[in-house]
Design a protein around this motif. Sequence first.
Motif, PDB file in Angstrom:
ATOM      1  N   PRO A 103      44.331  29.338  41.709  1.00  0.00           N
ATOM      2  CA  PRO A 103      44.508  28.500  40.850  1.00  0.00           C
ATOM      3  C   PRO A 103      43.276  27.429  40.336  1.00  0.00           C
ATOM      4  N   ILE A 104      42.147  27.735  40.833  1.00  0.00           N
ATOM      5  CA  ILE A 104      40.954  27.001  40.466  1.00  0.00           C
ATOM      6  C   ILE A 104      40.192  27.442  39.614  1.00  0.00           C
ATOM      7  N   GLU A 105      39.851  27.107  38.433  1.00  0.00           N
ATOM      8  CA  GLU A 105      39.085  27.640  37.415  1.00  0.00           C
ATOM      9  C   GLU A 105      37.316  27.880  38.055  1.00  0.00           C
ATOM     10  N   GLY A 106      37.007  28.978  37.931  1.00  0.00           N
ATOM     11  CA  GLY A 106      35.742  29.113  38.294  1.00  0.00           C
ATOM     12  C   GLY A 106      35.521  30.076  39.836  1.00  0.00           C
ATOM     13  N   SER A 107      36.925  30.059  40.429  1.00  0.00           N
ATOM     14  CA  SER A 107      36.863  30.701  41.951  1.00  0.00           C
ATOM     15  C   SER A 107      36.700  32.209  41.823  1.00  0.00           C
ATOM     16  N   ALA A 108      37.072  32.735  40.471  1.00  0.00           N
ATOM     17  CA  ALA A 108      36.821  34.326  40.446  1.00  0.00           C
ATOM     18  C   ALA A 108      35.217  34.526  40.523  1.00  0.00           C
ATOM     19  N   ARG A 109      34.652  33.853  39.635  1.00  0.00           N
ATOM     20  CA  ARG A 109      32.999  33.934  39.654  1.00  0.00           C
ATOM     21  C   ARG A 109      32.644  33.553  40.788  1.00  0.00           C
ATOM     22  N   PHE A 110      32.953  32.651  41.710  1.00  0.00           N
ATOM     23  CA  PHE A 110      32.457  32.449  42.978  1.00  0.00           C
ATOM     24  C   PHE A 110      32.809  33.408  43.867  1.00  0.00           C
ATOM     25  N   SER A 112      33.066  36.522  43.055  1.00  0.00           N
ATOM     26  CA  SER A 112      32.344  37.859  42.751  1.00  0.00           C
ATOM     27  C   SER A 112      30.800  37.636  42.922  1.00  0.00           C
ATOM     28  N   GLU A 113      30.250  36.588  43.147  1.00  0.00           N
ATOM     29  CA  GLU A 113      29.003  36.208  43.704  1.00  0.00           C
ATOM     30  C   GLU A 113      29.168  36.473  45.206  1.00  0.00           C
ATOM     31  N   ILE A 114      30.058  36.399  45.989  1.00  0.00           N
ATOM     32  CA  ILE A 114      30.193  36.520  47.531  1.00  0.00           C
ATOM     33  C   ILE A 114      30.312  37.998  47.757  1.00  0.00           C
ATOM     34  N   SER A 115      31.251  38.596  47.173  1.00  0.00           N
ATOM     35  CA  SER A 115      31.927  39.881  47.335  1.00  0.00           C
ATOM     36  C   SER A 115      30.646  41.155  47.059  1.00  0.00           C
ATOM     37  N   SER A 116      30.937  41.940  48.379  1.00  0.00           N
ATOM     38  CA  SER A 116      30.124  43.284  48.070  1.00  0.00           C
ATOM     39  C   SER A 116      30.759  44.263  47.520  1.00  0.00           C
ATOM     40  N   VAL A 117      32.231  44.142  46.939  1.00  0.00           N
ATOM     41  CA  VAL A 117      32.811  45.048  46.135  1.00  0.00           C
ATOM     42  C   VAL A 117      33.091  44.335  44.799  1.00  0.00           C
ATOM     43  N   PRO A 118      33.662  45.235  43.628  1.00  0.00           N
ATOM     44  CA  PRO A 118      33.945  44.407  42.658  1.00  0.00           C
ATOM     45  C   PRO A 118      35.211  43.447  42.493  1.00  0.00           C
ATOM     46  N   VAL A 119      35.136  42.327  41.861  1.00  0.00           N
ATOM     47  CA  VAL A 119      36.316  41.466  42.088  1.00  0.00           C
ATOM     48  C   VAL A 119      36.683  41.272  40.448  1.00  0.00           C
ATOM     49  N   ILE A 120      38.098  41.493  40.509  1.00  0.00           N
ATOM     50  CA  ILE A 120      38.768  41.526  39.106  1.00  0.00           C
ATOM     51  C   ILE A 120      39.647  40.321  39.157  1.00  0.00           C
ATOM     52  N   ASN A 121      39.191  39.323  38.118  1.00  0.00           N
ATOM     53  CA  ASN A 121      39.946  38.098  38.038  1.00  0.00           C
ATOM     54  C   ASN A 121      41.476  38.335  37.398  1.00  0.00           C
ATOM     55  N   ALA A 122      42.569  38.060  38.261  1.00  0.00           N
ATOM     56  CA  ALA A 122      43.624  38.069  38.076  1.00  0.00           C
ATOM     57  C   ALA A 122      44.438  36.945  37.400  1.00  0.00           C
ATOM     58  N   GLY A 123      43.548  35.903  36.896  1.00  0.00           N
ATOM     59  CA  GLY A 123      43.907  34.523  36.282  1.00  0.00           C
ATOM     60  C   GLY A 123      43.400  33.529  37.325  1.00  0.00           C
ATOM     61  N   ASP A 124      42.191  32.775  36.774  1.00  0.00           N
ATOM     62  CA  ASP A 124      41.745  31.690  37.655  1.00  0.00           C
ATOM     63  C   ASP A 124      42.100  30.275  36.724  1.00  0.00           C
ATOM     64  N   GLY A 125      43.084  29.576  37.410  1.00  0.00           N
ATOM     65  CA  GLY A 125      43.511  28.296  36.808  1.00  0.00           C
ATOM     66  C   GLY A 125      43.702  28.587  35.183  1.00  0.00           C
ATOM     67  N   ALA A 126      43.424  27.283  34.566  1.00  0.00           N
ATOM     68  CA  ALA A 126      43.724  27.553  33.004  1.00  0.00           C
ATOM     69  C   ALA A 126      42.410  28.193  32.422  1.00  0.00           C
ATOM     70  N   ASN A 127      41.580  29.046  33.046  1.00  0.00           N
ATOM     71  CA  ASN A 127      40.365  29.470  32.630  1.00  0.00           C
ATOM     72  C   ASN A 127      40.568  30.784  31.900  1.00  0.00           C
ATOM     73  N   GLN A 128      40.782  31.809  32.385  1.00  0.00           N
ATOM     74  CA  GLN A 128      40.384  33.164  32.019  1.00  0.00           C
ATOM     75  C   GLN A 128      41.664  34.212  32.544  1.00  0.00           C
ATOM     76  N   HIS A 129      42.330  35.240  31.841  1.00  0.00           N
ATOM     77  CA  HIS A 129      42.810  36.266  32.265  1.00  0.00           C
ATOM     78  C   HIS A 129      42.560  37.333  31.835  1.00  0.00           C
ATOM     79  N   PRO A 130      41.384  38.071  32.154  1.00  0.00           N
ATOM     80  CA  PRO A 130      40.889  39.179  31.333  1.00  0.00           C
ATOM     81  C   PRO A 130      41.471  40.351  31.232  1.00  0.00           C
ATOM     82  N   THR A 131      42.215  40.557  32.444  1.00  0.00           N
ATOM     83  CA  THR A 131      43.174  41.917  32.332  1.00  0.00           C
ATOM     84  C   THR A 131      44.459  41.755  31.438  1.00  0.00           C
TER      85      THR A 131
END
Length: 302
Positions: A103-110, A112-131
């Motif tokens: 639910p938090i905008e920016g959570s997917a970017r956060f 992706s910066e921690i993960s050692s594997v790819p992160v696909i954003n399936a919706g972060d708050g009101a921000n983005q839903h690229p898939t």
Amino acid sequence: MKSKSLVSIDDLNTDEILGILDLAEEFEKKPVQNLLEGKIIATLFFEPSTRTRLSFESAISRLGGKIVGFADSSSSSVSKGETLHDTIRMVSNYSDLIVMRHPIEGSARFASEISSVPVINAGDGANQHPTQTLLDLYSIRKTQGTLDNLNIFMVGDLKYGRTVHSLMMAMSRWNTTFNFISPEELRMPDEFKLYLENLGLKYYEHTDFTDIISKADIIYMTRVQKERFSDPIEYEKVKNIYVLRNSMLSNTKPNMRILHPLPRVNEINPDVDSNPKAYYFEQALNGVFTRQAILCKFLNIK
Ligand code: CP
């Protein structure tokens, strides 16, 4: 080198987007292939979902991959107070790719910066839903035969609707004319309008679209995002502001198509469903093929 993630639609260049759409066409012809054998995909849904989670899981299963994860974070150690940071560190040890809705905008970017594997954003708050945007582009290209020079109407909650934010950014690459139709309270945020202005692209804002509906190539309806309102009275004021009815479609282009990311509430009357211009259920099906292509792209599977 750190693996590439998909957080914003602008993480992909135009060739990469078109490559995913071409690959999705191949999966539509042959959806069952053993390309993900031995791969484990984590689906972490901190917010409710039907289409995104299940179409990802269907895509993974049809390609022979395995799924770990949760549909409700209350069944995970998040309910004991574990942070998103620690959750992602753990899950990236257990999987080859993470699909996350939060639910938090920016959570997917956060993440992706921690993960050692790819992160696909399936919706972060009101921000983005690229898939969602990639399956929308697939649906637009399939129905219109092109992505170039289209007139797209985005209708409803343009403030909180993450799908319209991502789609607008993507369609700006193909000389789109944008018509934004919303109540004053739910207008497209300035940051996204500035994005178009910086590219020298035209957009028009309206509070009604009945007089101009004949110009649309695509009508992209959206739900008013109840869960993003802090004041329920404000939601009640706007919740039924636009209802698309079959009787409104007689003066529309023959090839116009109605899209909606779904779920719908009241914004498309069920009498539209049997009109050949209604495309939202096929659009949701296209999500499986598009997500198969996204998984292969981000897992570097040729
Ligand atoms: N379009 C979409 O994101 O639907 P879900 O919320 O059901 O995943």
